[in-house]
Write an enzyme that holds these catalytic residues in place. Structure first.
Site, PDB file in Angstrom:
ATOM      1  N   GLU A 113       7.244   6.544  16.925  1.00 22.03           N
ATOM      2  CA  GLU A 113       7.710   6.055  15.629  1.00 22.03           C
ATOM      3  C   GLU A 113       9.082   6.650  15.272  1.00 22.03           C
ATOM      4  OE1 GLU A 113       5.358   7.375  12.323  1.00 22.03           O
ATOM      5  OE2 GLU A 113       6.681   6.382  10.898  1.00 22.03           O
ATOM      6  N   HIS A 114       9.165   7.981  15.298  1.00 21.48           N
ATOM      7  CA  HIS A 114      10.447   8.646  15.030  1.00 21.48           C
ATOM      8  C   HIS A 114      10.980   9.241  16.330  1.00 21.48           C
ATOM      9  CE1 HIS A 114       8.138   9.251  11.168  1.00 21.48           C
ATOM     10  NE2 HIS A 114       9.235   8.662  10.699  1.00 21.48           N
ATOM     11  N   THR A 122       1.643   8.994  11.376  1.00 19.07           N
ATOM     12  CA  THR A 122       3.002   9.337  11.804  1.00 19.07           C
ATOM     13  C   THR A 122       3.063   9.970  13.188  1.00 19.07           C
ATOM     14  OG1 THR A 122       3.668   9.633   9.535  1.00 19.07           O
ATOM     15  CG2 THR A 122       4.961  10.806  11.174  1.00 19.07           C
ATOM     16  N   TYR A 181       0.849  -1.183   0.000  1.00 14.52           N
ATOM     17  CA  TYR A 181       0.000   0.000   0.000  1.00 14.52           C
ATOM     18  C   TYR A 181       0.888   1.237   0.000  1.00 14.52           C
ATOM     19  CZ  TYR A 181      -3.636   3.311   0.747  1.00 14.52           C
ATOM     20  OH  TYR A 181      -4.477   4.384   0.571  1.00 14.52           O
TER      21      TYR A 181
HETATM   22  N1  LIG Z   1       3.865   4.717  10.145  1.00 12.88           N
HETATM   23  C1  LIG Z   1       4.530   4.991   9.046  1.00 12.88           C
HETATM   24  O1  LIG Z   1       5.565   4.407   8.771  1.00 12.88           O
HETATM   25  C2  LIG Z   1       4.045   6.024   8.089  1.00 12.88           C
HETATM   26  C3  LIG Z   1       4.833   6.411   7.008  1.00 12.88           C
HETATM   27  C4  LIG Z   1       4.325   7.304   6.078  1.00 12.88           C
HETATM   28  C5  LIG Z   1       3.040   7.801   6.231  1.00 12.88           C
HETATM   29  N2  LIG Z   1       2.298   7.437   7.295  1.00 12.88           N
HETATM   30  C6  LIG Z   1       0.936   7.893   7.479  1.00 12.88           C
HETATM   31  O2  LIG Z   1       0.210   7.546   6.325  1.00 12.88           O
HETATM   32  C7  LIG Z   1      -0.960   8.330   6.321  1.00 12.88           C
HETATM   33  C8  LIG Z   1      -1.335   8.741   4.925  1.00 12.88           C
HETATM   34  O3  LIG Z   1      -2.664   9.163   5.060  1.00 12.88           O
HETATM   35  P1  LIG Z   1      -3.535   9.737   3.901  1.00 12.88           P
HETATM   36  O4  LIG Z   1      -4.914   9.884   4.436  1.00 12.88           O
HETATM   37  O5  LIG Z   1      -2.873  10.921   3.342  1.00 12.88           O
HETATM   38  O6  LIG Z   1      -3.482   8.644   2.766  1.00 12.88           O
HETATM   39  P2  LIG Z   1      -3.904   7.114   2.714  1.00 12.88           P
HETATM   40  O7  LIG Z   1      -3.541   6.698   1.344  1.00 12.88           O
HETATM   41  O8  LIG Z   1      -3.373   6.349   3.858  1.00 12.88           O
HETATM   42  O9  LIG Z   1      -5.490   7.107   2.868  1.00 12.88           O
HETATM   43  C9  LIG Z   1      -6.322   7.660   1.881  1.00 12.88           C
HETATM   44  C10 LIG Z   1      -7.545   6.788   1.778  1.00 12.88           C
HETATM   45  O10 LIG Z   1      -8.265   6.792   2.980  1.00 12.88           O
HETATM   46  C11 LIG Z   1      -9.611   6.492   2.690  1.00 12.88           C
HETATM   47  N3  LIG Z   1     -10.486   7.271   3.579  1.00 12.88           N
HETATM   48  C12 LIG Z   1     -10.396   8.582   3.860  1.00 12.88           C
HETATM   49  N4  LIG Z   1     -11.406   8.931   4.683  1.00 12.88           N
HETATM   50  C13 LIG Z   1     -12.147   7.828   4.905  1.00 12.88           C
HETATM   51  C14 LIG Z   1     -13.318   7.547   5.685  1.00 12.88           C
HETATM   52  N5  LIG Z   1     -13.932   8.487   6.399  1.00 12.88           N
HETATM   53  N6  LIG Z   1     -13.794   6.301   5.698  1.00 12.88           N
HETATM   54  C15 LIG Z   1     -13.177   5.307   5.000  1.00 12.88           C
HETATM   55  N7  LIG Z   1     -12.079   5.538   4.248  1.00 12.88           N
HETATM   56  C16 LIG Z   1     -11.565   6.772   4.213  1.00 12.88           C
HETATM   57  C17 LIG Z   1      -9.845   6.825   1.244  1.00 12.88           C
HETATM   58  O11 LIG Z   1     -10.234   5.685   0.576  1.00 12.88           O
HETATM   59  C18 LIG Z   1      -8.486   7.261   0.719  1.00 12.88           C
HETATM   60  O12 LIG Z   1      -8.162   6.626  -0.485  1.00 12.88           O
HETATM   61  C19 LIG Z   1      -0.711   9.514   7.244  1.00 12.88           C
HETATM   62  O13 LIG Z   1      -1.487   9.319   8.402  1.00 12.88           O
HETATM   63  C20 LIG Z   1       0.754   9.381   7.544  1.00 12.88           C
HETATM   64  O14 LIG Z   1       1.080   9.879   8.822  1.00 12.88           O
HETATM   65  C21 LIG Z   1       2.769   6.538   8.206  1.00 12.88           C
HETATM   66 ZN   LIG Z   2       7.219  12.057   7.672  1.00  9.10          ZN
END
Ligand SMILES: NC(=O)c1ccc[n+]([C@@H]2O[C@H](COP(=O)([O-])OP(=O)(O)OC[C@H]3O[C@@H](n4cnc5c(N)ncnc54)[C@H](O)[C@@H]3O)[C@@H](O)[C@H]2O)c1
Ligand SMILES: [Zn+2]
Length: 436
Positions: free
Chosen positions: A319-320, A229, A122
């Protein structure tokens, strides 16, 4: 011990209400995908991402057309980042050895590290097109030798993001789907009429993605719980408030729910950082989300000693962990629960996120207590094997085996050993007593 909060976020009870709501929506959505396959996926893509298409899978022509829209400089930067990630992943792969040893004369035990046969990566992209997540998941799987690597990423502003698709393709994905959120991980894990299911899901994502992976675990493997994050800055007065505030907001901007925590033994630095954050929030273009994260989840924790700072940091297991003190090495030696460490004022989380070569998919919500981040080893399964090569060994170990089976009441098990003692054993057993 004196640990004092100069700023706290929302209470734990409010956070768990949010979690419960997400849990419920994910459960319902996965059941829909399981029951109705592509039709359910299609409806969710329209509902959550306002996206419709004939085929969620990109054709080779579509992929090439998207890559052609990426500027040469951007492609070059992606290539550079992927080379760094590959270099470190290959060194980590080389550190994992297959083994085979003779534990007793004639008894050979070994293990082999074998790649998972198919993985679904993903690559998040709701708020920002996360180009770097493509290297972290797809490329690392490729280095591990996974034969089928598929990737899903949501549409960004209504269409697949060219740079993200380029990075996924360059990293070596065999199938690319323009799908986000629960519908993406659900479809990859459960399979639909058009997507054959994978053995394992990997990659970070928002709360919905992380929770969907958690619920699918068991049905498929997952890398780890990598949700929204989190960042922590551990600092003393060797650094200034501007640096600390920049590092906290730099990660708070990820979303509306990204905890950023300062742990320090300097009241002046703590108060200075609070003021700097207010100043930067007035000028940061992503202040809207960063402010919400900071208000709801931000914390400033003032301690007296480094021992207290260490205890607080290990307990939160962020995490970080950015460490900027007069004893960074001491933290490296003594931290035991975290996603990744960023040591010294020259180092920063953003480099780790995008380019330096370590993996940015890291444990959140205190999962650092039981796992590190994504790495090539997560795609490898360690399988044991055994072989008995002499008559004497078959009889001797069999005598022990037989008695230990009977100790548990397993007569059929014992007979597996006994038949070999009878066939291969003389009276002289090199180790262990003779079977009666
Ligand atoms: N832990 C890690 O290693 C790490 C690394 C990078 C990014 N991240 C995290 O990844 C996340 C990326 O988030 P993002 O939202 O930008 O993208 P994402 O791709 O994770 O999620 C987007 C998707 O969420 C779904 N969505 C949104 N609202 C919804 C709802 N109410 N109900 C059901 N589905 C819903 C939609 O289908 C959309 O395609 C951030 O929270 C970031 O902090 C974590
Ligand atoms: Zn970051």
């Amino acid at each position: 011990m004196s640990v004092q909060h100069l700023k706290t976020g929302m209470p734990a009870s409010a956070r768990s209400d949010v979690d419960a709501e997400v849990r419920g929506s994910v459960e319902r959505a996965l059941a829909e995908i399981e029951a109705r396959g592509d039709a359910a996926v299609r409806e969710m893509a329209a509902r959550f991402d306002n996206y419709t298409t004939d085929s969620f899978r990109l054709s080779e022509d579509e992929i090439q057309a998207l890559i052609a829209r990426v500027a040469p400089r951007d492609l070059e930067d992606i290539r550079f980042a992927q080379a760094q990630v590959r270099r470190f992943a290959e060194a980590q792969r080389a550190s994992m050895q297959d083994i085979e040893i003779e534990t007793l004369p004639g008894v050979i035990l070994g293990h082999r590290n074998l790649p998972v046969q198919s993985v679904g990566c993903y690559v998040p992209g709701g708020k920002f097109p996360m180009v770097a997540s493509a290297h972290m998941s797809v490329l690392t799987a490729e280095v591990a030798g996974v034969p089928r690597i598929i990737a899903a990423t949501p549409p960004f502003r209504g269409e697949p993001n060219p740079a993200v698709i380029a990075a996924i393709h360059m990293a070596g994905a065999h199938e690319i789907y323009v799908l986000g959120g629960i519908q993406a991980v659900g479809a990859m894990a459960l399979g639909t009429e058009t997507i054959s299911p994978v053995d394992m899901l990997v990659g970070p994502g928002n709360a919905f993605v992380a929770e969907a992976k958690r619920q699918l675990y068991g049905r498929v493997g997952i890398d780890l719980f990598a949700g929204p994050t989190e960042t922590m800055v551990i600092a003393d007065d060797t650094v200034d408030a501007e640096l600390c505030a920049t590092d906290l907001l730099g990660q708070a901007e990820h979303g509306y729910n990204s905890p950023a925590v300062l742990v320090t033994n300097s009241r002046a630095l703590a108060e200075g950082t609070l003021a700097e954050i207010e100043r930067l929030l007035r000028i940061l273009p992503t202040a809207e989300t960063a402010r919400r994260s900071w208000e709801d989840y931000g914390e400033v924790i003032l301690c007296d000693t480094h021992d207290e700072m260490l205890a607080v940091a290990n307990d939160i297991a962020s995490e970080h962990m950015q460490v900027m003190t007069d004893r960074d090495d001491w933290y490296l030696q003594n931290m035991h629960s975290y996603g990744a460490l960023f040591l010294g004022a020259r180092t920063n989380v953003a480099n780790g996120d995008k380019v330096i070569g370590t993996n940015h998919t890291l444990p959140t919500k205190r999962a650092g207590r039981y796992t590190g981040g994504l790495w090539v080893g997560k795609f490898l399964k360690t399988h044991s094997y055994q072989r008995i090569t002499t008559d004497e060994a078959a009889a001797s170990i069999g005598a022990y085996g037989s008695r230990l089976c009977l100790l548990e009441g397993f007569v059929g098990h014992a007979e597996q050993c006994n038949i070999r003692v009878r066939r291969y054993g003389g009276r002289n057993l090199p180790y262990g007593g003779a079977a009666e």
